[in-house]
Motif scaffolding. Sequence first.
Motif: not given
Length: 190
Positions: A22-31, A57-65, A67-71
């Motif tokens: 729905a929204m391609s998150l990157s290092s410019e974004h804050l999740l 939960i953190y492990e699932g989110i950390r992998v995405y972070q 890959k994308t650099g999302v904050q």
Amino acid sequence: MSEALATIREQVQQVIRDLHEAMSLSSEHLLVVGTSTSEVIGEKIGTSGTAEVANAIYEGIRVYQEKTGVQLAFQCCEHLNRALVVEKETAKQRGYEPVSAVPIRSAGGAMATFVYNQMHDPVLVESVRGDAGIDIGDTFIGMHLKPVVVPVRSQTSSIGMAHVTLARTRPKLIGGVRAVYKEQDKIERF
């Protein structure tokens, strides 16, 4: 990792895939992530939080972070007025002023406490303006998202026993009938 914890991690990863679609998150974004680990295991919010569930939960989110650099910003519980754990660099970059508190399980919650101990240089901030959010267990993260929030539907409606809600944000639409909202629709008139 137990089968139940592995399932929680997989559910988190599915939710993140749906949010990313729905929204391609990157290092410019804050999740923004709000989590009741108590609700995940089927207990009342704030009563039975665990580091093991927080880790899954953190492990699932950390992998995405990674890959994308999302904050990332992890919301604390109501006992710390829903302050958020962020990296000090994120706070500095975004102009968020740190507050003088450190989350513990009974004042901050299991997830915020776990994340605080995992981050490189964590601080608590009073509020943020996130670009997207994941709310696990109805922790009400909306106060920390930019003004125009759009719900995102996921293939997964719960993580463990906790209801999950996803959101993205978009810029405000302003201007009325003459306004153009998409760059490709712009017509130059002089």
